[in-house]
Motif scaffolding. Structure first.
Motif, PDB file in Angstrom:
ATOM      1  N   ILE A  71     -18.553 144.843 -13.875  1.00  0.00           N
ATOM      2  CA  ILE A  71     -19.630 144.054 -13.278  1.00  0.00           C
ATOM      3  C   ILE A  71     -19.097 142.972 -12.357  1.00  0.00           C
ATOM      4  O   ILE A  71     -19.681 142.680 -11.307  1.00  0.00           O
ATOM      5  N   ASP A  72     -17.971 142.370 -12.713  1.00  0.00           N
ATOM      6  CA  ASP A  72     -17.437 141.272 -11.903  1.00  0.00           C
ATOM      7  C   ASP A  72     -17.098 141.705 -10.481  1.00  0.00           C
ATOM      8  O   ASP A  72     -17.140 140.881  -9.555  1.00  0.00           O
ATOM      9  N   ARG A  73     -16.773 142.978 -10.278  1.00  0.00           N
ATOM     10  CA  ARG A  73     -16.484 143.457  -8.920  1.00  0.00           C
ATOM     11  C   ARG A  73     -17.744 143.564  -8.070  1.00  0.00           C
ATOM     12  O   ARG A  73     -17.650 143.677  -6.845  1.00  0.00           O
ATOM     13  N   HIS A  74     -18.894 143.522  -8.713  1.00  0.00           N
ATOM     14  CA  HIS A  74     -20.157 143.686  -7.994  1.00  0.00           C
ATOM     15  C   HIS A  74     -20.880 142.363  -7.752  1.00  0.00           C
ATOM     16  O   HIS A  74     -21.942 142.346  -7.146  1.00  0.00           O
ATOM     17  N   ILE A  75     -20.304 141.256  -8.230  1.00  0.00           N
ATOM     18  CA  ILE A  75     -20.896 139.940  -8.008  1.00  0.00           C
ATOM     19  C   ILE A  75     -20.043 139.182  -7.000  1.00  0.00           C
ATOM     20  O   ILE A  75     -18.858 138.935  -7.235  1.00  0.00           O
ATOM     21  N   ILE A  76     -20.634 138.835  -5.869  1.00  0.00           N
ATOM     22  CA  ILE A  76     -19.946 138.081  -4.816  1.00  0.00           C
ATOM     23  C   ILE A  76     -20.491 136.657  -4.855  1.00  0.00           C
ATOM     24  O   ILE A  76     -21.686 136.440  -4.604  1.00  0.00           O
ATOM     25  N   VAL A  77     -19.639 135.681  -5.177  1.00  0.00           N
ATOM     26  CA  VAL A  77     -20.070 134.295  -5.326  1.00  0.00           C
ATOM     27  C   VAL A  77     -19.789 133.516  -4.043  1.00  0.00           C
ATOM     28  O   VAL A  77     -18.659 133.492  -3.553  1.00  0.00           O
ATOM     29  N   ARG A  78     -20.855 132.908  -3.495  1.00  0.00           N
ATOM     30  CA  ARG A  78     -20.737 132.054  -2.304  1.00  0.00           C
ATOM     31  C   ARG A  78     -21.285 130.670  -2.652  1.00  0.00           C
ATOM     32  O   ARG A  78     -22.466 130.395  -2.476  1.00  0.00           O
ATOM     33  N   PRO A  79     -20.431 129.770  -3.190  1.00  0.00           N
ATOM     34  CA  PRO A  79     -20.936 128.460  -3.638  1.00  0.00           C
ATOM     35  C   PRO A  79     -21.288 127.507  -2.501  1.00  0.00           C
ATOM     36  O   PRO A  79     -22.105 126.609  -2.674  1.00  0.00           O
ATOM     37  N   ASP A  80     -20.657 127.681  -1.331  1.00  0.00           N
ATOM     38  CA  ASP A  80     -20.878 126.775  -0.209  1.00  0.00           C
ATOM     39  C   ASP A  80     -21.953 127.327   0.725  1.00  0.00           C
ATOM     40  O   ASP A  80     -22.265 128.518   0.702  1.00  0.00           O
ATOM     41  N   PRO A  81     -22.531 126.485   1.574  1.00  0.00           N
ATOM     42  CA  PRO A  81     -23.511 126.977   2.556  1.00  0.00           C
ATOM     43  C   PRO A  81     -22.933 128.100   3.402  1.00  0.00           C
ATOM     44  O   PRO A  81     -21.742 128.085   3.759  1.00  0.00           O
TER      45      PRO A  81
END
Length: 459
Positions: free
Chosen positions: A76-86
């Motif tokens: 699952i972690d390969r399918h979650i793309i985290v973009r914390p900044d604008p």
């Protein structure tokens, strides 16, 4: 894992992985507040999404060039793309998120070393972007499956429900006589013949007249801009009630016809002929659409070609430019007449059969070229998906909006509308070198509905 476990793609699935007709569905869920990574991971882990075989299968090609699904271990972690900044420098969250998705529609395919879906967590903008390859299934089924991530706001134990666009009240009418049935069959045969001939000619040489909103070959690679037209579902129902037996889809196409006429006037008012045809393309789902309860049953069965996938036909939807706008409801009446004829015909089924025949005897590349030519010779893409009527949540966080769009196409305009909790948002994806002011186009559509509503309430 042995090749004997591989499952071939459906014919339409093969079409969606060809370079000329490659399609990814990009959906965005706006949230009342940002969701944490751990909470998102837990929601995905407990959903039906990852239980479906397609979402844990790789796309592979055999020695004969045929595409298959092959089961794999899901991380699952390969399918979650985290973009914390604008994700941009726009004036507001909506503009930045739309610009982010617009870039995805042109330049960001899904990696084939993992199952063809991913979720982008845009924490700074309080939203999730779900990207799912169209080869995994038709749009309506995928939306239903995505909604298994969610729960009802007023009943957190229940998954959302999706109702029909039209009123559920059944109308009582007298049974048609023999003569009426004969006339109906003759009309069906005639309209089917006319529309399927037009479909084949569109794939060969017939094309819309040139306007400022015309796309064409190669336009799918041009830079994109994405904007949102916002409608009240109640306003659409008010307009619908002004014309006997009209539907929400009729209203949508009336709005598009009126809105495009208004926009064309702002760009090139002196070069347009009255009654100019501007043709849209819509994919029609021919497979019974599973509801969320049916999804659960589907998980218990083999989700092969008979239970899942894509089975779609193409319908050509012409709208017309008109200068006389003293009665905006005329656009709805013309749209209803066109839609009634389309629904009476077998155009969607026959276009699917033509595509299947070409796919079977000439291969996926030729079938893809046929669809590509149809798109190049028309002017816009349109779809309308019904979302939940009630407000829903993900991980206990209320969802404020639902929107969707697809990969860019040779069309200069691609429109996808999704209704949710009394609102209907239409994502308008444009080739910005051809349509530099998409905000004006969205405003033309919004104004068109308002003017129709004003005339409807005066009747």
């Amino acid at each position: 894992m042995g090749i004997e476990t591989d499952e071939p793609l459906s014919p339409a699935g093969r079409l969606f992985v060809q370079p000329a007709t490659h399609q990814i569905i990009n959906s965005v869920f706006g949230l009342e507040r940002a969701i944490g990574l751990d909470a998102l991971r837990a929601v995905i882990s407990d959903s039906l999404l990852i239980m479906h075989p397609r979402f844990s299968s790789l796309l592979v090609t055999d020695d004969h060039g045929l595409e298959h699904w092959r089961k794999t271990e899901l991380n699952i972690d390969r399918h979650i793309i985290v973009r914390p900044d604008p994700v941009g420098e726009g004036d507001n969250d909506e503009e930045m998120v739309n610009d982010y998705i617009a870039d995805l529609t042109v330049s960001c395919p899904l990696n084939t070393d993992k199952p063809l879906w991913e979720i982008h967590l845009l924490s700074a903008h309080k939203c999730l972007v779900l990207r799912v390859h169209h080869a995994l299934g038709d749009g309506i089924s995928l939306v239903s499956l995505m909604l298994t991530l969610c729960r009802k706001l007023d009943d957190p134990e229940q998954t959302p429900t999706i109702g029909p666009l039209s009123s559920s009240t059944k109308k009582v009418s007298k049974k048609p006589g023999t003569w009426e049935n004969i006339v109906k069959v003759l009309k069906m045969v005639w309209f089917s013949l006319v529309y399927v001939c037009e479909f084949m000619m569109r794939g060969a040489w017939v094309k819309d007249g040139k306007t400022v909103v015309s796309g064409g070959e190669g336009v799918e690679m041009w830079p994109r801009k994405l904007v949102t037209a916002k409608f009240s579902f109640q306003d659409m129902k008010t307009v619908k009630s002004a014309v006997v037996n009209a539907t929400i889809n009729d209203v949508l196409f009336g709005v598009i016809s009126y809105g495009l006429s208004k926009y064309l006037d702002s760009r090139s008012p002196d070069s347009l002929q009255e009654g100019l045809q501007i043709t849209g393309v819509s994919l029609v789902n021919l497979r019974p659409s599973p509801g969320l309860q049916d999804m659960k049953e589907l998980m218990k069965k083999n989700a092969g070609a008979t239970g899942w996938g894509n089975k779609v036909g193409i319908v050509l939807l012409p709208v017309y430019y008109h200068r006389n706008r003293s009665d905006p409801l005329q656009y709805l009446k013309r749209a209803k007449m066109m839609m009634d004829r389309k629904k009476l015909s077998m155009e969607a089924v026959l276009s699917h059969q033509i595509g299947y025949f070409v796919m079977k005897y000439f291969g996926a590349k030729v079938a893809s070229l046929l669809e590509y030519r149809v798109i190049c010779n028309t002017s816009f893409t349109i779809s309308n998906v019904v979302g939940p009527r009630e407000e829903i949540t993900v991980a206990g966080i209320p969802i404020t909006y639902m929107r969707t769009t697809s990969s860019s196409l040779p069309h200069a305009i691609t429109m996808h509308m999704v209704s949710y909790a009394g609102k209907a948002d239409m994502q308008i994806l444009v080739a910005k070198d051809l349509i530099p002011d998409p905000e004006k186009l969205a405003k033309c559509f919004e104004d068109a509905l308002q003017e129709m509503k004003e005339h409807a309430v005066q009747m």
